[in-house]
Design a protein around this motif. Structure first.
Motif, PDB file in Angstrom:
ATOM      1  N   ILE A 154       4.803  11.579 -11.429  1.00 12.42           N
ATOM      2  CA  ILE A 154       4.944  10.137 -11.542  1.00 12.42           C
ATOM      3  C   ILE A 154       4.823   9.521 -10.149  1.00 12.42           C
ATOM      4  O   ILE A 154       5.409  10.032  -9.190  1.00 12.42           O
ATOM      5  CB  ILE A 154       6.294   9.762 -12.208  1.00 12.42           C
ATOM      6  N   PRO A 155       4.023   8.467  -9.990  1.00 12.64           N
ATOM      7  CA  PRO A 155       3.874   7.851  -8.660  1.00 12.64           C
ATOM      8  C   PRO A 155       5.083   6.992  -8.296  1.00 12.64           C
ATOM      9  O   PRO A 155       5.541   6.179  -9.097  1.00 12.64           O
ATOM     10  CB  PRO A 155       2.605   7.006  -8.805  1.00 12.64           C
ATOM     11  N   PHE A 156       5.575   7.206  -7.080  1.00 14.12           N
ATOM     12  CA  PHE A 156       6.683   6.419  -6.551  1.00 14.12           C
ATOM     13  C   PHE A 156       6.237   5.775  -5.247  1.00 14.12           C
ATOM     14  O   PHE A 156       5.550   6.410  -4.441  1.00 14.12           O
ATOM     15  CB  PHE A 156       7.905   7.296  -6.268  1.00 14.12           C
ATOM     16  N   PRO A 157       6.638   4.520  -4.982  1.00 13.53           N
ATOM     17  CA  PRO A 157       6.382   3.944  -3.662  1.00 13.53           C
ATOM     18  C   PRO A 157       7.044   4.792  -2.584  1.00 13.53           C
ATOM     19  O   PRO A 157       8.126   5.356  -2.808  1.00 13.53           O
ATOM     20  CB  PRO A 157       7.023   2.546  -3.751  1.00 13.53           C
ATOM     21  N   ILE A 158       6.423   4.897  -1.437  1.00 16.01           N
ATOM     22  CA  ILE A 158       6.956   5.779  -0.403  1.00 16.01           C
ATOM     23  C   ILE A 158       8.344   5.351   0.061  1.00 16.01           C
ATOM     24  O   ILE A 158       9.091   6.159   0.604  1.00 16.01           O
ATOM     25  CB  ILE A 158       5.992   5.872   0.806  1.00 16.01           C
ATOM     26  N   SER A 159       8.713   4.104  -0.180  1.00 17.69           N
ATOM     27  CA  SER A 159      10.046   3.637   0.219  1.00 17.69           C
ATOM     28  C   SER A 159      11.132   4.098  -0.752  1.00 17.69           C
ATOM     29  O   SER A 159      12.316   3.912  -0.488  1.00 17.69           O
ATOM     30  CB  SER A 159      10.068   2.106   0.296  1.00 17.69           C
ATOM     31  N   LYS A 160      10.748   4.737  -1.874  1.00 17.85           N
ATOM     32  CA  LYS A 160      11.727   5.107  -2.905  1.00 17.85           C
ATOM     33  C   LYS A 160      11.656   6.574  -3.292  1.00 17.85           C
ATOM     34  O   LYS A 160      12.075   6.944  -4.386  1.00 17.85           O
ATOM     35  CB  LYS A 160      11.522   4.235  -4.149  1.00 17.85           C
ATOM     36  N   VAL A 161      11.139   7.416  -2.415  1.00 16.98           N
ATOM     37  CA  VAL A 161      10.935   8.819  -2.784  1.00 16.98           C
ATOM     38  C   VAL A 161      12.071   9.725  -2.307  1.00 16.98           C
ATOM     39  O   VAL A 161      12.008  10.938  -2.506  1.00 16.98           O
ATOM     40  CB  VAL A 161       9.595   9.351  -2.226  1.00 16.98           C
TER      41      VAL A 161
END
Length: 428
Positions: A154-161
């Motif tokens: 699932i793709p996550f924004p890099i600020s929320k990984v």
């Protein structure tokens, strides 16, 4: 999916579920009630059935009685479709007398049972996630790419990984590397997907994205056998990383709602999100319903109440109370002039008889449900709890820990454990 694609689905029953305690005090994670009338295990089972995958194994180990009972009562197949749900608990054999020691170990020890059923692919799923996925799409991609293993991501924004296991993929979705819960911003930036893949996402965000593993795997039969020909115990931490460079690994991008119900806070937030006007997960999708045990309960009865953003299960009796942003489970009973806000109430396993209620009164014991004049805020009330009149419960200003009468505060959320008895007038 083509008829030649023979799939076995394997749902992992989870370990001790310590992060979800006290909800797992008397049950395993997949058996935890969800959304007023379901159990967590209903999600992967329903996704399998809606995807045409009707040969399902559930691997269980800890506190399994309620899980077994729920599955046996809920999922019964006709003799013509070839479908089944088989529950496989840890068992002693000539080779081992130990319990499952991890996800890979559990699957390895049950390969002998899988081999009795003709199959080309094994779909491995978690039993404690909330999502809706058509598994035919990931299997179709698995075949088209000639993969040995395909991992849902699932793709996550890099600020929320933060706290997620990430993978580096090429534009053809082949997997080049895994990094477990990276914290270094430079490493995270290096794991971001390419502009080509970013452009294919449905999200309109301009922020770069990384791909996080969902713990959902498709293995070709021989690849699964080969990958388990060792002593590795866990898929995510050991088996999958060890296959890099040895097997063809691909990712399958999934962009729908997905929530890992691994902690009390995640459980609480995911349930209350369902009370929103447009919840992130839709239980009202007739094309892909979520199945559960048909209980044949009466419709809920609401007498002179103030209700605002509430999910109300079957067979409830609510009288002259105020409910705000709540999920109220099956057979819940609430007395007059009680106020519940941000509450997940799981309900009850049975109705009390009039004789039982009179016996409770004679012994000055609350009956199952919430009594009169109660104030409960930011809480989870587990099944069959008895809360007397004039009780006030809130975690505000209190530390995590164990409190009197079966009250536990975990992740800042007050939990009333299953079967707890809270006397009238108690304040926390």
């Amino acid at each position: 999916m083509a008829e030649s694609k023979k799939i076995l689905s394997v749902i992992m029953g989870g370990g001790r579920g310590t992060r979800l305690f006290p909800l797992t005090k008397e049950r395993c994670k997949p058996a935890v009630p969800l959304a007023g009338k379901y159990r967590l295990v209903d999600i992967p089972i329903s996704n399998c059935l809606n995807s045409g995958c009707n040969r399902i194994f559930v691997l269980s180990q800890f506190l399994t009685a309620s899980l077994h009972r729920h599955i046996q009562k809920s999922y019964q197949f006709d003799p013509f479709g070839g479908g089944f749900i088989d529950i496989l608990s840890a068992e002693q054999t000539e080779k081992s007398n130990a319990w499952y020691e991890g996800t890979a170990d559990a699957v390895r020890r049950n390969l002998v049972h899988f081999h009795r059923h003709g199959h080309d692919f094994v779909l491995i799923l978690s039993g404690d996630q909330l999502y809706r996925m058509d598994f035919s799409k990931i299997v179709d991609q698995h075949v088209a790419t000639g993969a040995d293993v395909t991992i849902a991501a699932i793709p996550f924004p890099i600020s929320k990984v933060e706290g997620l296991g990430l993978m580096r993929v090429a534009d053809d979705l082949s997997i080049a590397a895994f990094v477990e819960k990276p914290k270094d911003p430079a490493i995270i930036q290096g794991l971001a997907i390419s502009p080509t893949l970013q452009a294919k996402l449905t999200t309109t965000s301009t922020e770069k994205h990384c791909l996080a593993s969902m713990g959902i795997y498709v293995f070709s039969r021989e690849a699964l056998r080969d990958s388990l020909d060792n002593n590795m115990k866990d898929f995510g931490k050991e088996v999958i990383p060890a296959l890099l460079g040895k097997k063809k690994l691909f990712s399958h991008i999934f962009e729908g709602y997905w929530e890992d119900i691994g902690t009390v806070k995640a459980f609480f937030d995911a349930n209350l999100a369902l009370a929103q006007p447009l919840p992130p997960f839709n239980f009202f999708d007739r094309s892909a319903p979520i199945y559960t045990h048909p209980r044949y309960l009466p419709a809920s009865k609401v007498n002179k109440c103030n209700i605002d953003h509430v999910v109300l299960g079957d067979g409830c009796l609510v009288t002259d109370s105020t409910l705000k942003h709540c999920v109220i489970g099956i057979r819940s009973i609430l007395g007059e002039n009680s106020h519940l806000e941000d509450v997940v109430m799981m309900g009850a396993d049975y109705y009390q008889t009039e004789k039982e209620v009179l016996a409770d009164k004679a012994h000055n014991r609350p009956s199952i449900g919430v009594g009169r004049n109660c104030r409960i805020h930011h809480a989870i009330i587990d099944k069959n709890a008895r809360i007397g009149d004039g009780v006030s419960l809130s975690p505000a200003g209190k530390a995590d820990g164990d409190y009197a009468h079966g009250v536990v505060i975990r992740d800042g959320i007050l939990c009333v454990i299953k079967g707890a008895v809270i006397p009238s007038g108690f304040v926390l």
